[in-house]
Design a protein around this motif. Structure first.
Motif, short mmCIF file in Angstrom:
data_model
loop_
_atom_site.label_atom_id
_atom_site.label_comp_id
_atom_site.label_asym_id
_atom_site.label_seq_id
_atom_site.Cartn_x
_atom_site.Cartn_y
_atom_site.Cartn_z
N LEU A 94 0.83 -1.20 0.00
CA LEU A 94 0.00 0.00 0.00
C LEU A 94 0.86 1.25 0.00
O LEU A 94 0.58 2.21 -0.74
N GLU A 95 1.92 1.27 0.80
CA GLU A 95 2.81 2.43 0.82
C GLU A 95 3.47 2.63 -0.53
O GLU A 95 3.67 3.77 -0.98
N ASN A 96 3.80 1.54 -1.19
CA ASN A 96 4.41 1.64 -2.52
C ASN A 96 3.43 2.25 -3.52
O ASN A 96 3.80 3.08 -4.36
N LEU A 97 2.16 1.86 -3.44
CA LEU A 97 1.16 2.40 -4.36
C LEU A 97 0.85 3.87 -4.05
O LEU A 97 0.45 4.62 -4.94
N ARG A 98 0.98 4.25 -2.80
CA ARG A 98 0.73 5.65 -2.42
C ARG A 98 1.91 6.56 -2.72
O ARG A 98 1.75 7.77 -2.80
N ALA A 99 3.11 6.00 -2.84
CA ALA A 99 4.32 6.80 -3.00
C ALA A 99 4.43 7.38 -4.41
O ALA A 99 3.84 6.88 -5.36
N LYS A 100 5.20 8.45 -4.52
CA LYS A 100 5.50 9.04 -5.82
C LYS A 100 6.73 8.36 -6.41
O LYS A 100 7.30 7.44 -5.82
N ARG A 101 7.14 8.83 -7.61
CA ARG A 101 8.36 8.29 -8.21
C ARG A 101 9.57 8.66 -7.36
O ARG A 101 9.53 9.57 -6.54
N ARG A 102 10.66 8.01 -7.65
CA ARG A 102 11.88 8.30 -6.91
C ARG A 102 12.36 9.72 -7.21
O ARG A 102 12.19 10.23 -8.32
N PRO A 103 12.99 10.37 -6.24
CA PRO A 103 13.46 11.76 -6.46
C PRO A 103 14.37 11.89 -7.68
O PRO A 103 14.34 12.92 -8.37
N GLU A 104 15.19 10.90 -7.94
CA GLU A 104 16.09 10.98 -9.10
C GLU A 104 15.32 11.06 -10.41
O GLU A 104 15.69 11.82 -11.33
N GLU A 105 14.24 10.24 -10.50
CA GLU A 105 13.44 10.27 -11.71
C GLU A 105 12.76 11.62 -11.89
O GLU A 105 12.67 12.16 -13.01
N ILE A 106 12.25 12.18 -10.78
CA ILE A 106 11.58 13.48 -10.86
C ILE A 106 12.58 14.57 -11.27
O ILE A 106 12.28 15.46 -12.09
N ASP A 107 13.80 14.52 -10.72
CA ASP A 107 14.82 15.50 -11.09
C ASP A 107 15.18 15.39 -12.57
O ASP A 107 15.38 16.41 -13.26
N ALA A 108 15.25 14.15 -13.07
CA ALA A 108 15.56 13.96 -14.49
C ALA A 108 14.46 14.55 -15.37
O ALA A 108 14.73 15.19 -16.41
N LEU A 109 13.19 14.35 -14.98
CA LEU A 109 12.09 14.90 -15.77
C LEU A 109 12.08 16.43 -15.72
O LEU A 109 11.75 17.10 -16.72
N ARG A 110 12.43 16.99 -14.58
CA ARG A 110 12.50 18.45 -14.49
C ARG A 110 13.61 18.99 -15.43
O ARG A 110 13.44 20.05 -16.07
N ALA A 111 14.72 18.28 -15.46
CA ALA A 111 15.80 18.70 -16.37
C ALA A 111 15.37 18.61 -17.83
O ALA A 111 15.66 19.51 -18.64
N GLU A 112 14.66 17.53 -18.18
CA GLU A 112 14.15 17.41 -19.55
C GLU A 112 13.17 18.54 -19.87
O GLU A 112 13.15 19.07 -21.00
N LEU A 113 12.33 18.91 -18.89
CA LEU A 113 11.39 20.00 -19.12
C LEU A 113 12.13 21.31 -19.36
O LEU A 113 11.75 22.10 -20.26
N ASN A 114 13.20 21.55 -18.61
CA ASN A 114 13.98 22.77 -18.83
C ASN A 114 14.62 22.77 -20.22
O ASN A 114 14.66 23.81 -20.91
N GLN A 115 15.14 21.60 -20.64
CA GLN A 115 15.72 21.50 -21.97
C GLN A 115 14.66 21.75 -23.05
O GLN A 115 14.92 22.45 -24.05
N ALA A 116 13.48 21.18 -22.85
CA ALA A 116 12.41 21.35 -23.84
C ALA A 116 11.99 22.81 -23.92
O ALA A 116 11.72 23.35 -25.01
N ARG A 117 11.92 23.50 -22.79
CA ARG A 117 11.56 24.91 -22.80
C ARG A 117 12.64 25.75 -23.51
O ARG A 117 12.32 26.70 -24.27
N ALA A 118 13.92 25.40 -23.26
CA ALA A 118 15.00 26.13 -23.94
C ALA A 118 14.94 25.92 -25.44
O ALA A 118 15.11 26.87 -26.23
#
Length: 322
Positions: A94-118
């Motif tokens: 249940l905790e696994n289903l309630r949890a978000k993605r790992r912080p590393e994955e979220i940081d990678a997606l944020r970096a991709e979003l910044n690259q896409a905006r640039a």
């Protein structure tokens, strides 16, 4: 003359007989014989097992909460451990289903979003330059269309990366999966509670302070489910039973105070708690006026808890009205 004499003699004889019967009539009693009866508390386990430990002996005084006996508990301990591990596994899922993605994955997606905006900003700037050149007649239509296509691709890439980031910030499991997992956790908790209850039922403690009247098994014996292992007699579970004749029945009422005497003990006060509505232990006699004294009615009385401790079940007593 002779007939008159005989009649007088018959009347005299009848009078003497009536006087004799009146003299022999039973006088109201002031004491009744009875006995002490105990209402025993039988301690048993709803589960079967070998008697591992008997903590009391016949005649012991046990306080409330003290263990009386314990059956072997290996199976119940293993079942509780299994249920606890299943609960831990369900909670982890249940905790696994309630949890978000790992912080590393979220940081990678944020970096991709910044690259896409640039990239979108760059393609927008290039599109503006190509538009000016096209308006001046310096570039062909194909070059302008190419710049527009690159800019549209970069805009779509930004939208896609934003959606991926929003999805990563949400719990991993879907709503239906999380609800199913929550149900599994509740079921596992119920299983743990059941296993703990079964384990507790293998060890029985005294529900109140009482005298150990008797024990029925010795250590090492197999005890069937529901079979009493010990019987307790709390002080308040002692009552008196005696029988009164029908003429004396009206002298008793619930709450009537009695004085109880027994061999070798001080007088005890008791109160009437029960009056039988039917005659008992009576020979088959006609319900005539002369036979009423043969009807016996059961009466029960209870002494206070402290005074009842001095009385023993089966002990004969003498009861008097105070």
């Amino acid at each position: 003359m002779v007939g008159v004499v005989r009649a007088l003699l018959c009347l005299l004889a009848a009078g003497l007989a009536a006087a004799t019967l009146a003299g022999c009539a039973e006088k109201p009693r002031d004491a009744w014989q009875g006995y002490v009866e105990g209402e025993f508390v039988l301690l048993a386990s709803p589960a079967a097992g070998q008697l591992e430990k008997l903590y009391v002996r016949r005649g012991d005084q046990v306080p409330a909460g003290k263990p009386v006996f314990a059956l072997e508990q290996e199976n119940e301990r293993a079942a509780r451990l299994e249920a606890s591990e299943r609960l831990r596994s369900a909670q982890a899922r249940l905790e696994n289903l309630r949890a978000k993605r790992r912080p590393e994955e979220i940081d990678a997606l944020r970096a991709e979003l910044n690259q896409a905006r640039a990239a979108r900003e760059l393609s927008a700037s290039q599109l503006a330059q190509q538009q000016k050149l096209f308006d001046g007649g310096f570039v062909a239509q194909a070059r302008l269309d190419e710049s527009r296509s690159v800019h549209a691709r970069d805009v779509a890439r930004v939208a896609e990366t934003q959606a991926q980031l929003q999805n990563a910030l949400q719990p991993v499991g879907r709503d239906a999966e999380r609800k199913a997992a929550e149900g599994e956790v509740e079921a596992a908790r119920a299983a743990v509670a059941q296993a703990a209850w079964r384990l507790e039922q293998k060890s029985i403690a005294a529900p109140m302070s009482a005298l150990v009247q008797d024990t029925f098994f010795v250590e090492g014996e197999w005890v069937p489910a529901g079979r009493p292992v010990a019987s307790l007699l709390p002080p308040g579970n002692v009552k008196l039973r005696f029988y009164v004749a029908e003429p004396d029945l009206q002298r008793f009422a619930p709450g009537e105070e009695l004085e109880v005497r027994c061999d070798g003990c001080a007088p005890v006060t008791a109160r009437v708690t029960y009056l039988s509505s039917q005659a008992e232990y009576t020979p088959p006699v006609l319900y005539s006026k002369e036979a009423r004294h043969k009807l016996l009615f059961l009466v029960e009385a209870r002494p206070p808890a402290g005074a009842g401790a001095a009385l023993r079940p089966g002990q004969p007593v003498e009861v008097r009205l105070k």
